[in-house]
Design a protein around this motif. Sequence first.
Motif, PDB file in Angstrom:
ATOM      1  N   SER A   1      -3.107  14.932  -1.549  1.00 58.00           N
ATOM      2  CA  SER A   1      -3.808  15.604  -0.490  1.00 58.00           C
ATOM      3  C   SER A   1      -4.367  14.327   0.315  1.00 58.00           C
ATOM      4  CB  SER A   1      -4.856  16.525  -0.808  1.00 58.00           C
ATOM      5  OG  SER A   1      -5.830  16.024  -1.668  1.00 58.00           O
ATOM      6  N   ASP A   2      -5.064  13.428  -0.044  1.00 63.48           N
ATOM      7  CA  ASP A   2      -5.401  12.379   0.560  1.00 63.48           C
ATOM      8  C   ASP A   2      -4.569  11.655   1.571  1.00 63.48           C
ATOM      9  OD1 ASP A   2      -7.916  12.813  -0.533  1.00 63.48           O
ATOM     10  OD2 ASP A   2      -7.656  11.325  -2.060  1.00 63.48           O
ATOM     11  N   ALA A   3      -3.196  11.260   0.671  1.00 61.98           N
ATOM     12  CA  ALA A   3      -2.314  10.761   1.569  1.00 61.98           C
ATOM     13  C   ALA A   3      -1.775  11.709   2.719  1.00 61.98           C
ATOM     14  CB  ALA A   3      -1.036  10.447   0.588  1.00 61.98           C
TER      15      ALA A   3
ATOM     16  N   TYR B   1       8.118   5.912  -0.386  1.00 66.67           N
ATOM     17  CA  TYR B   1       6.615   5.694  -0.568  1.00 66.67           C
ATOM     18  C   TYR B   1       5.884   5.785   0.508  1.00 66.67           C
ATOM     19  CZ  TYR B   1       9.198   3.517  -4.485  1.00 66.67           C
ATOM     20  OH  TYR B   1       9.959   3.290  -5.531  1.00 66.67           O
ATOM     21  N   SER B   2       6.256   6.550   1.658  1.00 68.14           N
ATOM     22  CA  SER B   2       5.481   6.652   3.003  1.00 68.14           C
ATOM     23  C   SER B   2       5.957   8.074   3.626  1.00 68.14           C
ATOM     24  CB  SER B   2       5.817   5.574   3.993  1.00 68.14           C
ATOM     25  OG  SER B   2       5.387   5.724   5.080  1.00 68.14           O
TER      26      SER B   2
ATOM     27  N   ALA C   1      -1.726  12.339   8.732  1.00 70.77           N
ATOM     28  CA  ALA C   1      -2.307  12.957   9.738  1.00 70.77           C
ATOM     29  C   ALA C   1      -3.197  12.602  10.681  1.00 70.77           C
ATOM     30  CB  ALA C   1      -2.904  14.688   9.343  1.00 70.77           C
ATOM     31  N   ALA C   2      -4.103  11.774  10.055  1.00 73.02           N
ATOM     32  CA  ALA C   2      -5.003  11.183  11.299  1.00 73.02           C
ATOM     33  C   ALA C   2      -4.685  10.093  11.879  1.00 73.02           C
ATOM     34  CB  ALA C   2      -6.300  10.643  10.451  1.00 73.02           C
TER      35      ALA C   2
ATOM     36  N   LYS D   1       0.897  -1.063  -0.115  1.00 73.02           N
ATOM     37  CA  LYS D   1      -0.121  -0.001  -0.145  1.00 73.02           C
ATOM     38  C   LYS D   1       0.750   1.048  -0.027  1.00 73.02           C
ATOM     39  CE  LYS D   1      -3.581   0.543   2.348  1.00 73.02           C
ATOM     40  NZ  LYS D   1      -4.530   0.700   3.680  1.00 73.02           N
ATOM     41  N   GLU D   2       2.020   1.325   0.513  1.00 74.63           N
ATOM     42  CA  GLU D   2       2.935   2.292   0.824  1.00 74.63           C
ATOM     43  C   GLU D   2       3.690   2.584  -0.672  1.00 74.63           C
ATOM     44  OE1 GLU D   2       5.623   1.846   3.986  1.00 74.63           O
ATOM     45  OE2 GLU D   2       3.869   1.767   5.525  1.00 74.63           O
TER      46      GLU D   2
END
Length: 352
Positions: free
Chosen positions: A212-214, A319-320, A219-220, A202-203
């Motif tokens: 922006s989604d990443a 990737y992360s 942040a969450a 996934k990363e």
Amino acid sequence: MPDVSLDDQFATLWASWVFRDNYHHLHTFIWKIRIAEQKLEMKNRRILVYLNMTVVFTIMFIQTNVYAADADDNAFYMGVGDRQIKVRILENDMKHKEEKMAVKQTAGRDALGEFAPKFAQLNDDVLFGEVWSREDKLSLRDRSLVTVVSLMAQGLVDSSFQFHLASAKQNGITRTEIAEILTHAAFYAGWPKAWAAFRIAKEVWAEECSESDAKSAHAASMLFPIGKPNDAFAQYFIGQSYLAPISADQVGIFNVTFEPGCRNNWHIHHAKSGGGQILICISGRGYYQEWGKKAQELLPGDVVNIPAGVKHWHGATPYSWFSHLAVEVPAEEGSNEWLEPVDEDAYMRALC
């Protein structure tokens, strides 16, 4: 299974069965080979069965030490004890050919050149320099497929697995295909291994989501805010970083966030006495490296104590997203010395 071709399914099946240590099932595997051969009817792909899949040859030797070459008969044997099967190589031309290297690798010499020079030479010059470059026998894409499934089947989902996932993506395996490949392999290699592999996959394929989604997802995932763009120190970073002051009293504590691929320059924390820095990793995946040493992977919960006077860098994986708390250790006459950037070659070697 519409998303992955039949021959890719078979390559996945082969690698997962060979490397899950269930050697008492070899007779079942041989039966599956025969069924697959009838369905494939593709001579060029038969090398997956007859081990021109030499991308895993070195791994098999290290893991089991149970193969024996039969040069006169163009064959070799694999198995454990008396459970051995003879695998015949159908290629007529067995002579070595000088080929352009498909993958230039120096990780072996960088990490083990002094300690194990022969292993380093085999890793860099044979595995990557010769085996991976045999594209006329097996494409880079298919070698990546076999390698990823082989590592997953052994549960080796470490930084080297991430490196090979990145190579698989570069060699043409799509996000949809890797999801289907790992799902298919899960039934043969084990469900928990697939879960661990998916976390890293996934990363690697995360950049296909919007930036922006990443960022919002990262942040969450943590208690502390990402903060604002770290413009004051931008000249000392490759990529975008963010800074959020957590505490300015007694001891300075800052949450530093790196976008994928971002890292700071080599730098040194100087002090007459005391000083240095403590990193407390809180989200994502990153790296820390001291000059002259191998880079270490950083995960949430890891703590790095950096003494004064040590040249080092830290940042995110390619990737992360990555965040750590930077704790300033009180120092007498403390200062920071910013040095050269971490170039792309040095940065990519941290993956190996």
